[in-house]
Design a protein around this motif. Sequence first.
Motif: not given
Length: 754
Positions: A425-438
Motif C-alpha cells: 500500500h505504501a509503495y503504491e502511495a509513494a511519489v519520489v521527488r527531488p530532496i532539497g532546494w533546487n
Amino acid sequence: MRAKLIYLLYWTLQALAFPFLLLYLALRIHRNAAYANKVMERFGFLPDSLHRTVPGAIWLHAVSVGEAITAVGLLQRLKQELPFAPIYVSCTTLAGRAMAEQKLTGLADGVFYAPIDYRFAVRRVLRALKPSVVIVMETEIWPNLYRDTCRSGARLLVVNGRISDKALPKYLRFRWFFRAALAWPDAILAQDAIASARYEQLGAPHAIAAGNLKYDFDPESTSIAPAVHDWLRRYDPERIWIAASTMPPAEPGDPDEDDIVLETFELLRERFPRLLLILVPRRPERFDEAAAKLTARGIPFQRRSKLTEESVPVLLVDTIGELSGLFRVADVVFMGGTFPHRGGHNILEPAAFGVPVVTGPHMENFSEIAADFRAAGAVVTVKEPVDLAIAVGRLLYDRSIGEIGRQLSDERRGATGRAVDAVVHAYEAAVVRPIGWNQLGWLWQAGVAVDRALKTMRLDQPPQPVISVGNLAMGGTGKTPFVLWLCERLAERGHRPAVLTRGYQRTTSEPVTTLLPGERASVERTGEEAQLILRAGHAALGIGADRQAARWALSKQYLYDVIVLDDGFQHWRIRRNLDIVLIDAIDPFRNGLPPRGTLREPFSALRRAQAVVITRTQPGRTYQGLLDEIHRHNPRVPIFQASVQAEVPAVPPGTTVGAFCGLGQPEGFKQTLQNLDLSISFFRVFPDHHHYTEQDLQPMSMRSQLLLTTEKDLLNIDPDLAQTCKVEAVRMKLILTDEPNLLDLIGRVLPPLE
C-alpha cells in the motif's frame, strides 16, 4: 512551529557533537580494525553498484543480527508481491551486516552500513537508492532519517516496532523530542498492544498492533550445516541442551550467563553422562572468553569454526547465523539475556520447533510474548541461577511444554502478511521527488513563463482541430508510441491526421520537410521518431523546427482534417483543442527542474491539461500516489494508464542475448525486457539519439549471439552493420487500460466525417 524548533535544536547539537563522533569512530576502528571496512558508507558514500537512476527501490534498515534474521520472511514475501522493486538492506553493527550478507543472498540487491543520522549522510543515501518505501525494523528512531525520507516522497514504515520496559522511561523523559520524529512515519506496525500503546504515549499518531514477525518464523526454512550434522551423528549424544545467546552482566550484581551455564552443565553431567551442551554466546567478542572459561574448568570442548571428528561434551558455536537451525536437534533450550538485566531474547524460534524453553526472570524486551507463554504453561521461568539445573534436568525428560509452545507460536502467525500489505500500500502511495532546494530552478521557471507570454502573443489558429501530445519532461515518456496509436485510431475512424513534429536530430539542410501517407524518406530527412510515424503510414508529416511553417507547407499538399501536435505541451504558438500530457510512471519527477533535473515545467503546469496518460505502467499496480499528485494540481482531469506490449524476435534456445539502447529513459526498455521470458546477459545504455558505429556494436556482438534494441535505435544503425552484428529490434505496441473513454474524449474535438 514547535517541530521546526525541535529539529533546529537537534541540528545544532549534532553540529557541536560532530568532532566527538569522529573521535568515537576513530576509537572504534582502533579497537577493532574490521570497523574501518567500508566506514565511508556510514557517511552516505555508497558503492556505485547501489546507485539507481530511477525511483522504486525498497530500503529496509535492520540494526543487527536479530533484525536481519527477522527480515528474511518479510523480504521473501515482498519479492513475490513486488518482484520489480530492488531491495536494499542497511545494518548498523558488524555482526548484523555479516548476517545480512549471509542470510539475505538472493533477497537483497545490496547490503550496506546505515548512514549516521546527519542530513548530509541520510540525503546522500536517499539520492543514491531513490527508495519508494523505507522500512525501519523494531526500535530505531532517527529524526533526520524519518524527516528526509518523507520529504523525498518515499513512504516510511516502522515494522515489528517495540519499546522495551528498560527503554520506555528514557524515551518518556524526552517525549517532547520524540513526538516530532514519530509524527513522520506513515504507519508504525507494533509487535503487540503494549508496544502500540507505548508509541502512542510518545506521541506517534499512526501506531497499531500488527503482531510480531518472529511468530511467523518457519522452522523448515532452516537447516544444520553438513559438518555439524555429521559431527552430531558420530557423537550421538543422549540429550542435547542448547544455551542460546548467553550474555554478560548489564548492571552491578548481575551474573555472567556463561558461568551459570557451565556450573549447571557440570551438575547435570552427573545425571546425564552423555549430555551435549551447545553453547552459543550472543556476541562474537565473547567467543574467546567462553573458550577460556571452558578451558579453566577443564571441560573438553570443540569450537564450531575448528570442528574435528573428536567427540566432546561441549560444542562452542563461534559462528554467526547457525543457531536457528540447531534448535531442531535440541531437547531443551535455555534462552540467554534473561538472568542479567538485558531484557531477554526471542523464545519463539525454539518454540516453533516444539522445544521446551527455560528463561531467567528478565524478559522485558518480549513482555507480552513472555506473559502469553507463562499463562499457557509454555515456558519455564527460573528466578535464581541455582534453580536452572533442576528446570533443565526435568525438561530433558518431559517435552510436553514444548508442544504447548509450538501450538501457541502457530496460533499467532500472520504478522508478515499484514506487514507486506502495508508495504505494498505504501509503495503504491509513494511519489519520489527531488530532496532539497533546487537553487536555480526558479530561474528556469521564470524563463519558461516569459517564453510562453511572448509566443502566445502571435497565436497560430488552424481551422482544423489540434490534439497536442506532450509531456512535462525532456523526453523518455513513450510519446512516439502514443502518437502512433493515436494516428492509427484516427485513421481507423476515417480521419486524415497530420503530425507536426520538429524532427529532432535530423541532419537535412531543408528547413521544412513534408511527407504524405505512404511516402518514404531517409532518417536524415525525418529524424528517428518522425521516421517511425512515417513508416506506420497512418498520417502525413510536417517536419521542422518551425511547426507553423511546416503546417502551412503541408496544407498546400494534403487535405488533412485533424492535426496531431507532437511534443506540443510547451509549444505555445499553435492553438490546441485538446492537451494530452504523458507522465512516465517509472520516474515522473525526473529530479525536478533544470539545472538539477529534466522537467520542463513543474507538476503545477498540469492545470492546463485536458487528459493525462501515465505511461510504462506495470500490470496490477494502482499508482495511487501519482494519481493523487496529478489530481492535486488538476482535480477534474481524466487519467488513463498505458503499458507496452513487446514483440520479440524469435530467439533459438541456448542463444546468448545482450541488449542496448539510447533513450531519454532507458529504464523503460530495461523494464520491458525484464517482463519478458528472456535471459539478458548484459544491458548497455548509450546517450539519447546516439548514432552507432562499428566500435560501439562490435564489442557487444562478441559477447552475445543476438543483440536486442529498440526500433528507434535500429534506425541509427547502418543496415549492413546491424546485420553483421546480429542486431534486431523489439517492437512495441501501446496498450491503454481505458481506451474507449479516451477515444470518446478525443472524439469530442474531431470534425464530423464527410
